[in-house]
Scaffold this motif. Structure first.
Motif, PDB file in Angstrom:
ATOM      1  N   HIS A 164       0.912   1.373  -4.303  1.00 29.81           N
ATOM      2  CA  HIS A 164      -0.489   1.775  -4.195  1.00 29.81           C
ATOM      3  C   HIS A 164      -1.314   0.916  -5.151  1.00 29.81           C
ATOM      4  O   HIS A 164      -0.839   0.549  -6.224  1.00 29.81           O
ATOM      5  CB  HIS A 164      -0.649   3.262  -4.541  1.00 29.81           C
ATOM      6  N   PRO A 165      -2.531   0.562  -4.816  1.00 33.60           N
ATOM      7  CA  PRO A 165      -3.335  -0.289  -5.727  1.00 33.60           C
ATOM      8  C   PRO A 165      -3.487   0.301  -7.130  1.00 33.60           C
ATOM      9  O   PRO A 165      -3.522  -0.440  -8.125  1.00 33.60           O
ATOM     10  CB  PRO A 165      -4.673  -0.391  -5.004  1.00 33.60           C
ATOM     11  N   VAL A 208     -10.288   0.314  -3.641  1.00 35.82           N
ATOM     12  CA  VAL A 208      -8.908   0.706  -3.328  1.00 35.82           C
ATOM     13  C   VAL A 208      -8.656   0.648  -1.819  1.00 35.82           C
ATOM     14  O   VAL A 208      -7.638   0.112  -1.358  1.00 35.82           O
ATOM     15  CB  VAL A 208      -8.622   2.114  -3.870  1.00 35.82           C
ATOM     16  N   VAL A 209      -9.612   1.203  -1.026  1.00 30.21           N
ATOM     17  CA  VAL A 209      -9.413   1.202   0.436  1.00 30.21           C
ATOM     18  C   VAL A 209      -9.313  -0.220   0.978  1.00 30.21           C
ATOM     19  O   VAL A 209      -8.397  -0.527   1.757  1.00 30.21           O
ATOM     20  CB  VAL A 209     -10.540   2.004   1.125  1.00 30.21           C
ATOM     21  N   LEU A 234      -3.286  -5.030   1.703  1.00 28.61           N
ATOM     22  CA  LEU A 234      -1.848  -4.878   1.516  1.00 28.61           C
ATOM     23  C   LEU A 234      -1.137  -4.657   2.865  1.00 28.61           C
ATOM     24  O   LEU A 234      -0.059  -5.184   3.122  1.00 28.61           O
ATOM     25  CB  LEU A 234      -1.561  -3.708   0.572  1.00 28.61           C
ATOM     26  N   GLY A 235      -1.755  -3.828   3.733  1.00 28.32           N
ATOM     27  CA  GLY A 235      -1.160  -3.614   5.054  1.00 28.32           C
ATOM     28  C   GLY A 235      -1.122  -4.889   5.878  1.00 28.32           C
ATOM     29  O   GLY A 235      -0.132  -5.192   6.555  1.00 28.32           O
ATOM     30  N   ASN A 237      -3.688   8.439  -7.301  1.00 29.25           N
ATOM     31  CA  ASN A 237      -4.645   8.526  -6.207  1.00 29.25           C
ATOM     32  C   ASN A 237      -6.004   8.831  -6.806  1.00 29.25           C
ATOM     33  O   ASN A 237      -6.266   9.925  -7.310  1.00 29.25           O
ATOM     34  CB  ASN A 237      -4.226   9.634  -5.244  1.00 29.25           C
ATOM     35  N   GLU A 294      -5.940  -1.550   0.107  1.00 30.48           N
ATOM     36  CA  GLU A 294      -4.883  -0.981   0.936  1.00 30.48           C
ATOM     37  C   GLU A 294      -4.819  -1.693   2.288  1.00 30.48           C
ATOM     38  O   GLU A 294      -3.745  -1.979   2.830  1.00 30.48           O
ATOM     39  CB  GLU A 294      -5.127   0.514   1.134  1.00 30.48           C
ATOM     40  N   GLN A 295      -5.984  -2.000   2.851  1.00 32.73           N
ATOM     41  CA  GLN A 295      -6.014  -2.733   4.115  1.00 32.73           C
ATOM     42  C   GLN A 295      -5.432  -4.130   3.961  1.00 32.73           C
ATOM     43  O   GLN A 295      -4.673  -4.606   4.804  1.00 32.73           O
ATOM     44  CB  GLN A 295      -7.445  -2.802   4.635  1.00 32.73           C
ATOM     45  N   HIS A 316     -12.730   4.064  -5.441  1.00 33.28           N
ATOM     46  CA  HIS A 316     -11.727   4.257  -4.386  1.00 33.28           C
ATOM     47  C   HIS A 316     -12.237   3.717  -3.055  1.00 33.28           C
ATOM     48  O   HIS A 316     -11.515   3.036  -2.325  1.00 33.28           O
ATOM     49  CB  HIS A 316     -11.391   5.749  -4.268  1.00 33.28           C
ATOM     50  N   THR A 346       3.757  -5.051  -1.664  1.00 31.72           N
ATOM     51  CA  THR A 346       2.888  -4.494  -0.618  1.00 31.72           C
ATOM     52  C   THR A 346       3.207  -3.037  -0.338  1.00 31.72           C
ATOM     53  O   THR A 346       2.414  -2.335   0.285  1.00 31.72           O
ATOM     54  CB  THR A 346       3.028  -5.297   0.681  1.00 31.72           C
TER      55      THR A 346
END
Length: 857
Positions: free
Chosen positions: A633-634, A677-678, A684-685, A638, A681-682, A673, A630
């Motif tokens: 980065h996915p 990806v976004v 993962l958070g 970037n 990222e959520q 992205h 976690t």
């Protein structure tokens, strides 16, 4: 005085049947009840303040101490009262005590005897032209000096006599004004005594009324047994029970949080698996498309070839960075937690709370019958206290005492008229005595005034003026009045001196210092068979130590008659208000109190639920792998930065298909992205937060639940094994609270009856008013001041008449004078100058004396 003492003794005898009590006890007992027996405000002041005249009284007392410095003769007075006085043995003691008074009285008698005798012979001698009766004055060198000395001496003596006469006037006026206050003083004392009589029934009613206050307080505590007794049990168990239940309740929250975190973890994992595969596929397609575009011939021409090579080199970064397959699923753990939640652990904990918090209500429900029985016992105490007070024959005794007070008051008021009449005679007699002395001194003053003012130094003795001659006559009139009246005045001084001094030394001073009561307290004084007279007449037991001094002191301090007279020897109120008897009845009722409290903090299902949660498996999750994945980065790069960089490099290429193709791929990368990806990222958070929530929960979960279960077992064992002792302790404490109210009340009743009720202060005040105020303050002190002032003036009249006789010859007109050869008369001026205008050798006798008309002698 005698009636006052009999009044006191009668009160003591009457109060012996009227009050009851026990040893004094404090009212500061436990409890919030506060009793205060109402007290009366008495208006009579026992002390006597003479005011500005007091300095004269103190002056007389100083003189009396010089005359009579001996201590109070307690033994002699006691023997006189016992009638065992032996004159042959004890007369010397009496004489030794009275020696000062006797000497002064003898001196006064000597004055009384000699004054008229000397006056008689002096008068006869003067009539025979002797003792200065011949109206001829020899002229001497020191004549003017003698005249001045005689005048000054007579003036000083007259001033001293005037001060004595002033004391006489002041004392005479003081007696009259204070005797007029006697009626007010008597009315004030009788008013205080009636206040005492009227207040006593009110005090009894107040004592009985306070029982209702006590009972209401006890009933309030009985009605609040749920909060006092049940609350006490609840508070005793709280430190052991509440922490455990609070921990289990917090564990319910932990289980719910664990389920929520596992569900979030499972959802995040599923999303990551789906989006990670799609991201990897999309990035592969983008990379393939860019590689295909880079095959364009434009990339083979310099400088575009360098840009194409740079883009081709960076394509290796377009790849997924996550390996979701390394993250194990949490389905098993979630299923275990769901199985744990099928049991309502929160409801089970709430049942434990309910069982614990219901203790006050259960106590109240189980004690209804006992409370009713205790109320019945408490209701029975009031009538018993009432019966005890009814056993005291106070009403009838007070009525007898009131009759005696009325008779005494009537007797005093009848005699007050006689006292005021006698006071008028005394005042008139004292006024006449003072005026006689004033007349004598006035003649002396007039003689000095006329003699000094009318004296002519140049005039010869036969030619003195009328004013000077009148001054001499005034002096001789004063001398004659002194011989006529001073011996009579001295008789009055002697009588008042002997009476006033003895009363002051034998009654007033020992009364003020309480030595008078020490004489009265002499064993076997009034009765040969009674050691203590008061205990003999009150209890018919003379061995009880009850003294006049102790009774007076206690009454002076506003103490109750019961304690003052030790009336527990006649009626023991502690026996009739037996505190132990009442408290034993209350304790007996509470002995039947049986409270059964079966408290289960958590049943078996709840314990099994906790144990299942401990083995749900969350402690076996590989949190390090989760946190590692976690934290990535996915994508390896970037994508947004990669897309912007790609657009920049495409802009360096020549316009054409390659540029447009690369820009289109950059837009695709941006879209990837945003859309993939976004969200990843959520996810993962979210996953990271869930893991961070689960990790502290899982750390030591088994040990924590084991400690909770251990604490639960300990608390349950404490409740099970100690609930009986806790209940018994709280019952005893509660019983002490209930009983304490009545102990406090009964002790206060005992204390009030002993120390406060029927306070005999008005009796001590009445005795002080009779002896200290009326006898000593109103009569004896002014009487002593009277004889002191009159006696001083009378005694100094003796030297005054001597100087007056000597001085009169210097002021009166003579019948003859000394004659000389060279002159008919010798000028007085020359005589006063010291040489007399002649030499003693020239004086040869008296020739042809100049005769004048006879003058008064």
């Amino acid at each position: 005085m005698a009636r006052t003492l009999s009044f006191l003794l009668l009160l003591l005898g009457l109060c012996g049947n009227s009050v009851s009590g026990g040893p004094p006890s404090s009212t500061n007992t436990s409890g919030d009840l506060n009793y205060e027996l109402p007290t009366a405000n008495y208006e009579t002041q026992g002390s006597y303040k003479p005011g500005s005249i007091g300095i004269l009284f103190r002056m007389v007392r100083i003189f009396l101490h010089m005359v009579q410095p001996n201590d109070f003769p307690e033994d002699i007075l006691a023997k006189v009262i016992q009638k065992s006085f032996e004159p042959s043995i004890n007369f010397d003691k009496v004489l030794n005590y009275e020696i000062g008074i006797v000497i002064y009285a003898l001196l006064g008698l000597l004055f009384v005897i000699l004054m008229p005798v000397v006056g008689y012979f002096f008068c006869m001698c003067r009539c025979c032209n002797r003792c200065g009766g011949k109206m001829h004055q020899r002229q001497k060198e020191n004549g003017p000096f003698q005249r001045k000395c005689f005048a000054i001496s007579l003036l000083v003596i007259c001033i001293i006599m005037s001060f004595g006469i002033f004391c006489g006037f002041v004392a005479n006026h003081s007696v009259r004004t204070r005797i007029k206050r006697t009626r007010i003083l008597a009315n004030s004392n009788f008013k205080d005594l009636r206040t005492l009589l009227n207040q006593t029934p009110e005090q009894i009613q107040f004592i009985l009324a306070q029982y209702n206050t006590t009972k209401d307080k006890a009933f309030s505590d009985l009605n609040s047994i749920h909060s006092l007794l049940g609350g006490g049990i609840h508070e005793r168990l709280r430190p052991n029970v509440t922490p455990v239940l609070d921990e289990i309740k917090s564990m319910v929250t932990v289980i719910k949080e664990t389920k929520k975190a596992l569900e979030s973890t499972k959802s995040s994992l599923q999303n990551l698996r789906d989006t990670s595969a799609q991201l990897s596929s999309n990035l592969t397609n983008v990379k393939t498309s860019i590689q295909r575009s880079l095959r364009d011939p434009t990339c083979s021409v310099h400088p575009a070839s360098e840009t194409c090579n740079s883009i081709r080199t960076s394509l290796s970064q377009l790849d997924s960075n996550l390996d979701v397959n390394q993250l194990p699923p949490v389905d098993t753990e979630l299923d275990n937690v769901n199985n744990v939640l099928r049991t309502d652990l929160g409801g089970l904990v709430q049942k434990g709370y309910q069982a614990f918090n219901d203790i006050p209500e259960r106590v109240q429900h189980q004690t209804k019958n006992i409370v009713a029985d205790v109320k019945g016992v408490l209701n029975s105490i009031g009538p018993r206290v009432n019966r005890v007070t009814q056993q005291i024959p106070i009403e009838s005794t007070l009525s007898k005492f009131a009759v005696y007070i009325n008779k005494t008051e009537s007797h005093i008021h009848r005699n007050l008229h006689s006292l005021e009449e006698y006071d008028s005679y005394w005042w008139l007699g004292g006024l006449i005595i003072c005026f006689l002395l004033t007349l004598i001194v006035t003649f002396y003053y007039l003689g000095l005034l006329c003699g000094v003012c009318g004296y002519d130094r140049d005039a010869t003795p036969t030619r003195r003026g009328c004013v000077s001659h009148t001054g001499g006559v005034f002096l001789m009139v004063g001398v004659g009045l002194s011989f006529l009246f001073c011996w009579l005045l001295m008789i009055i001084v002697i009588v008042t001196f002997v009476i006033g001094t003895n009363v002051e030394k034998l009654i007033c001073e020992p009364y003020a210092s309480t030595k008078f009561f020490q004489v009265l307290d002499t064993p076997y004084l009034f009765n040969d068979n009674w050691q203590y007279y008061l205990s003999g007449i009150i209890f018919n037991k003379s061995d009880i130590r009850l003294t006049f001094g102790q009774v007076y002191s206690d009454c002076k301090n506003n103490r109750g008659v019961y304690a003052t007279l030790h009336l527990e020897n006649r009626f023991n109120i502690s026996k009739h208000l037996n505190i132990n008897e009442h408290t034993e009845n209350i304790n007996h009722e509470f002995e039947n109190l049986n409270i059964n409290l079966n408290i289960v903090l958590l049943d078996k299902a709840g314990r099994a639920n906790l144990q299942n949660f401990a083995v749900c498996g969350i402690d076996r999750i590989n949190y390090a792998t989760y946190l590692s994945q976690t934290g990535k980065h996915p994508a390896k790069v970037n994508l947004l930065s990669f897309a912007y960089d790609l657009e920049t490099k495409a802009n360096h290429l020549p316009p054409g298909t390659l540029r447009q193709s690369l820009k289109r791929e950059a837009e695709i990368i941006k879209m990837i992205h945003r859309q993939q990806v976004v969200p990843m990222e959520q996810s993962l958070g979210t996953l990271r937060d869930s893991i961070k929530t689960l990790q502290p929960i899982s750390n030591g979960l088994v040990d924590r639940i084991a400690r909770i279960l251990t604490s639960l077992d300990s608390a349950q064992d404490f409740v099970t094994n100690n609930i009986a002792s806790v209940i018994n302790d709280e019952i005893r404490k509660y019983v002490r609270t209930i009983v304490g109210h009545f102990e406090q009340y009964l002790l206060w009743v005992d204390f009030s009856v002993r120390e406060k009720m029927v306070s005999c202060k008005p009796v001590a005040t009445a005795l002080d008013s009779a002896v200290n105020v009326l006898l000593c303050g109103y009569v004896i002190s002014p009487l002593n001041l009277f004889w002191f002032g009159i006696g001083k003036a009378t005694v100094f009249s003796l030297p005054a008449l001597i100087f007056a006789v000597k001085l009169a010859k210097y002021y009166r007109r003579m019948d003859s004078e000394d004659v000389y050869d060279d002159v008919e008369t010798i000028p007085m001026k020359n005589m006063e100058n010291g040489n007399n205008g002649y030499h003693k050798d020239h004086l040869y006798g008296i020739h042809n004396p100049v005769m004048t008309s006879p003058l008064p002698r």
